[in-house]
Design an enzyme around this catalytic site. Structure first.
Site, PDB file in Angstrom:
ATOM      1  N   GLY A  37      51.837  39.679  37.596  1.00 47.05           N
ATOM      2  CA  GLY A  37      51.202  38.496  37.255  1.00 47.05           C
ATOM      3  C   GLY A  37      51.747  37.439  37.996  1.00 47.05           C
TER       4      GLY A  37
ATOM      5  N   LYS B 292      42.319  52.282  42.097  1.00 51.30           N
ATOM      6  CA  LYS B 292      41.782  51.497  41.480  1.00 51.30           C
ATOM      7  C   LYS B 292      41.568  52.141  39.811  1.00 51.30           C
ATOM      8  CE  LYS B 292      38.286  48.713  39.567  1.00 51.30           C
ATOM      9  NZ  LYS B 292      39.133  47.644  38.890  1.00 51.30           N
ATOM     10  N   SER B 293      41.686  51.612  38.800  1.00 50.08           N
ATOM     11  CA  SER B 293      41.541  52.156  37.520  1.00 50.08           C
ATOM     12  C   SER B 293      40.020  53.140  37.739  1.00 50.08           C
ATOM     13  CB  SER B 293      41.149  51.065  36.508  1.00 50.08           C
ATOM     14  OG  SER B 293      42.267  50.508  36.009  1.00 50.08           O
TER      15      SER B 293
ATOM     16  N   CYS C 293      41.641  46.652  30.044  1.00 46.05           N
ATOM     17  CA  CYS C 293      40.294  46.233  30.924  1.00 46.05           C
ATOM     18  C   CYS C 293      39.465  45.180  29.926  1.00 46.05           C
ATOM     19  CB  CYS C 293      39.440  47.152  31.422  1.00 46.05           C
ATOM     20  SG  CYS C 293      38.025  46.496  32.394  1.00 46.05           S
TER      21      CYS C 293
ATOM     22  N   MET D 150      35.045  42.279  37.464  1.00 51.42           N
ATOM     23  CA  MET D 150      34.452  43.220  38.440  1.00 51.42           C
ATOM     24  C   MET D 150      33.667  44.398  37.501  1.00 51.42           C
ATOM     25  SD  MET D 150      35.636  42.113  41.316  1.00 51.42           S
ATOM     26  CE  MET D 150      35.581  43.486  42.407  1.00 51.42           C
ATOM     27  N   GLY D 151      34.116  44.466  36.213  1.00 50.33           N
ATOM     28  CA  GLY D 151      33.595  45.660  35.259  1.00 50.33           C
ATOM     29  C   GLY D 151      33.712  47.156  35.863  1.00 50.33           C
TER      30      GLY D 151
ATOM     31  N   ASN E  96      36.865  43.298  31.099  1.00 48.11           N
ATOM     32  CA  ASN E  96      35.510  43.045  31.437  1.00 48.11           C
ATOM     33  C   ASN E  96      34.297  44.151  31.493  1.00 48.11           C
ATOM     34  OD1 ASN E  96      36.721  40.824  32.825  1.00 48.11           O
ATOM     35  ND2 ASN E  96      37.533  41.736  34.496  1.00 48.11           N
TER      36      ASN E  96
ATOM     37  N   GLY F  40      47.002  34.911  39.047  1.00 46.29           N
ATOM     38  CA  GLY F  40      47.557  34.062  40.023  1.00 46.29           C
ATOM     39  C   GLY F  40      48.711  33.019  39.241  1.00 46.29           C
TER      40      GLY F  40
ATOM     41  N   ASN G  14      38.094  37.224  37.707  1.00 51.78           N
ATOM     42  CA  ASN G  14      37.065  38.187  37.944  1.00 51.78           C
ATOM     43  C   ASN G  14      36.611  38.749  36.866  1.00 51.78           C
ATOM     44  OD1 ASN G  14      38.108  41.210  37.234  1.00 51.78           O
ATOM     45  ND2 ASN G  14      40.003  39.980  37.413  1.00 51.78           N
TER      46      ASN G  14
ATOM     47  N   THR H 110      46.553  38.669  42.775  1.00 54.18           N
ATOM     48  CA  THR H 110      45.567  37.790  43.384  1.00 54.18           C
ATOM     49  C   THR H 110      46.090  37.268  44.683  1.00 54.18           C
ATOM     50  OG1 THR H 110      45.048  36.802  41.153  1.00 54.18           O
ATOM     51  CG2 THR H 110      44.972  35.200  43.204  1.00 54.18           C
TER      52      THR H 110
HETATM   53  O1  RRO Z   1      37.357  46.157  36.915  1.00 56.56           O
HETATM   54  C1  RRO Z   1      37.846  45.032  36.307  1.00 56.56           C
HETATM   55  O2  RRO Z   1      36.905  44.180  36.125  1.00 56.56           O
HETATM   56  C2  RRO Z   1      39.237  44.760  35.929  1.00 56.56           C
HETATM   57  C3  RRO Z   1      39.820  45.790  35.125  1.00 56.56           C
HETATM   58 BR1  RRO Z   1      39.617  47.636  35.052  1.00 56.56          BR
HETATM   59  C4  RRO Z   1      41.138  45.411  34.596  1.00 56.56           C
HETATM   60  O3  RRO Z   1      42.003  46.050  34.182  1.00 56.56           O
HETATM   61  N1  RRO Z   1      41.421  44.055  34.881  1.00 56.56           N
HETATM   62  C5  RRO Z   1      40.847  43.041  35.463  1.00 56.56           C
HETATM   63  O4  RRO Z   1      41.094  41.997  35.532  1.00 56.56           O
HETATM   64  N2  RRO Z   1      39.645  43.679  35.885  1.00 56.56           N
END
Ligand code: RRO
Length: 310
Positions: free
Chosen positions: A248, A45-46, A129, A71-72, A131, A221, A69, A271
């Site tokens: 993708g 995960k990043s 990112c 997620m942040g 988000n 997706g 998403n 996805t």
């Molecule tokens: O964690 C995320 O919200 C997120 C990241 Br870091 C990203 O690079 N791409 C994404 O779709 N969500």
């Protein structure tokens, strides 16, 4: 060597498939499932300097055509993933680490520590990112992207990759590729991150479907396959010294084949992996082999970039 095996940055991969960062890679349990799956490699995960809880839930929703998403950037902090990278069995499969600092300074701290650990893990620097509230995507600000790459590649002189957002204009492909081509140690380009700041609406409830950012989030997706293929091919054409990783819209072996045709060397699954689970890799490999057999290809390297134009 099997039909699907390939080499990339000096590493051998049993097949071109891996997860897209963000899917099945938050902790040791997730990553263990990828380790034992039929993926050729996988990515963490990043990560940021400190652990993050991320945005409030619900923050991911599948739809009939893909997912949205926000997620942040929830993650356990880069030290956690670096410890896993230290313990990783590289003879089993290669490992990528995704790095997404909230600032240039944070990225430099993480990249120096990863450099000094001197591991075979391959870094994918996330420039896209969509988000984190208040943090625009670096790769949509070309001056910031150039400054980031200048500073990071000065400190970290081993090959790295960059995770790019989708672009939608030829002038932007040209400008982004020209910047990336200034940095020889940017050895690969991963195209694409989710298409940022889309809005999914549920008709019955007359509501957004995720909580953060008033429902805005990155989509993946089916929605994104043609955009992903265009970005893979655009960078494959413009950056002949670099490799491209496709990401993708992949949910069948045929989609993997299309990414390879467009120029991808490896292919990430987002996805569809989230929805189907790590068993998807065995299915995709089997479908890809069947397609290669039907078309008379001996290996995946023969397919790469063979896309015909009219
Ligand atoms: O964690 C995320 O919200 C997120 C990241 Br870091 C990203 O690079 N791409 C994404 O779709 N969500």
């Amino acid at each position: 060597m099997s039909k699907l095996s390939t080499t990339f940055l000096g590493h051998t991969f049993a097949n071109p498939l891996m997860n897209a960062s963000g899917v099945y890679c938050m902790d040791a349990t997730d990553l263990g499932a990828l380790h034992t799956s039929d993926s050729g490699s996988y990515i963490t995960k990043s990560c940021t300097l400190e652990a993050r809880a991320g945005n409030p839930e619900p923050r991911y929703r599948a739809t009939p055509l893909g997912s949205i998403n926000s997620m942040g950037l929830p993650n356990k902090g880069y030290g956690y993933y670096l410890d896993l990278a230290r313990a990783h069995d590289y003879s089993h499969k290669p490992l990528f680490m995704s790095v997404a600092g909230l600032s240039l300074a944070d990225n430099l701290v993480m990249m120096r520590t990863i450099r000094d650990a001197n591991l075979p893990a391959i870094v994918e620097l996330n420039l896209s990112c969509p988000n984190v509230p208040g943090k625009p995507q670096i790769a949509y600000d070309f001056a910031a992207m150039d400054a980031m790459l200048a500073a990071v590649t000065k400190e970290y002189t081993r090959p790295i990759g960059v995770k790019m957002p989708p672009y939608f204009d030829i002038a932007h492909f040209d400008e982004a590729a020209a910047i990336l081509n200034r940095y020889p140690t940017v050895a690969f380009i991963t195209c694409i991150n989710s298409i940022g700041n889309a809005l999914v609406i549920d008709t019955e409830s007359e509501s957004v479907v995720i909580k953060p950012k008033d429902g805005f989030g990155g989509i993946g997706g089916d929605y994104v396959l043609p955009t992903a293929l265009a970005n893979v091919n655009a960078f494959y054409r413009r950056c002949p010294e670099k490799r491209v990783i496709g990401c993708g819209g992949v949910k069948t072996g045929e989609h993997v084949f299309q990414h390879l045709l467009a120029g991808a060397s490896l292919v990430q699954v987002g996805t569809a992996l989230q929805e189907e689970g790590p068993g998807i890799f065995a299915r995709l490999n089997a479908e890809l082999i069947a397609l290669l057999d039907r078309k008379g290809y001996k290996n995946i390297d023969e397919v790469r970039g063979r896309l015909k134009t009219l």
